[in-house]
Enzyme design. Structure first.
Site: not given
Length: 283
Positions: A68, A104, A131, A133, A248
């Site tokens: 990402k 996201d 990270g 996300a 999720g």
């Protein structure tokens, strides 16, 4: 391919449910198109984009771990939100250019809109992960008035992650949350407590997220962005304790809907979410 198509890239990628989601929506809308998944290692990103860019039917790709941030040099420009976040999960063709977006953030917040519409005296989120996300999630939470406690494998990771975020936030190491503590939480009336797993811990093939729930306030909402398995050890324990949970698939579907419109120019048919969830849980 002669029809327009998009895909998701990452390493690993076999677990991705994104093709099922996008193909489901394409079929519901009667759109001639396809969506696939492609494993791409970081050292293969250059050749991947070199192969895809000349294909005028290629609409772009979603980007999952661990790329990402690594894909940013391969786009021609960044959408303002992606630039602010510093992470890209959607690369979209715009004429001869590639544009990096981040869906996201909105995808994460979508299932929390009901809670966020309420007035709170204080909002705090314990965010596991540093990270791409996690970065999108953190930006969304800060914009909603949250104080963050960011937990990295090492405290230094979390401290570096928090650089540039306005407000008073806190960094901690993952190991600090493994052992129980004797802490008497105060009156939580009017306080919104979130616990978020934005790591790969708990994902199939990975170690679980080892935390002791004595670190979490009574009434916390526990949100795990892992969706394979859907019932992670973290969520299972939260439900056993009677806490509200968000799985999720909620974020996955929410961010995919925004990407779908960018790729194919049509709003995702969200009226079929219940049917889509049934398909995803059976897959």
């Amino acid at each position: 391919m002669s029809e327009m198509h998009a895909e998701v890239i990452g390493d690993p990628i076999a677990h991705s449910q994104s093709p099922l989601i996008h193909r489901f929506w394409l079929e519901k809308l009667g759109i001639a198109g396809d969506y696939t998944r492609t494993r791409v290692r970081e050292e293969g990103l250059h050749s991947f984009f070199a192969r895809r860019t000349p294909d005028n039917e290629w609409r772009g790709c979603n980007v999952t771990v661990p790329h990402k941030q690594a894909v940013i040099p391969y786009v021609d420009r960044l959408d303002p939100l992606a630039r602010t976040i510093g992470a890209v999960n959607t690369v979209v063709r715009d004429g001869d250019s590639l544009v990096g977006h981040n869906t996201d953030c909105d995808g994460f917040l979508e299932p929390l809109r009901g809670e966020l519409a309420k007035t709170h005296l204080f909002r705090i989120a314990r965010l596991f992960g540093t990270g791409g996300a996690a970065r999108a999630i953190a930006h969304g939470l800060v914009a909603q008035g949250f104080t963050l406690v960011v937990i990295g494998r090492e405290k230094a990771q979390a401290e570096k992650f928090l650089q540039g975020f306005a407000g008073e936030h806190h960094a901690a190491a993952l190991a600090d949350f493994a052992a129980p503590i004797d802490f008497a939480f105060d009156d939580r009336i009017g306080i919104l407590d979130l616990v978020i797993n934005a790591t790969t811990l708990g994902m199939s093939g990975h170690d679980p997220l080892r935390v002791d729930f004595s670190h979490f306030a009574p009434g916390s909402i526990v949100y795990d962005i892992v969706y394979s398995p859907l019932e992670t050890p973290l969520l299972a324990e939260a439900r056993r304790r009677g806490l509200k949970t968000v799985d999720g698939l909620s974020m996955l579907i929410g961010q995919a809907a925004a990407a779908f419109q960018l790729f194919f120019g049509h709003r995702a048919p969200r009226e079929h979410d219940e049917e889509l969830r049934a398909l995803l849980t059976a897959a």
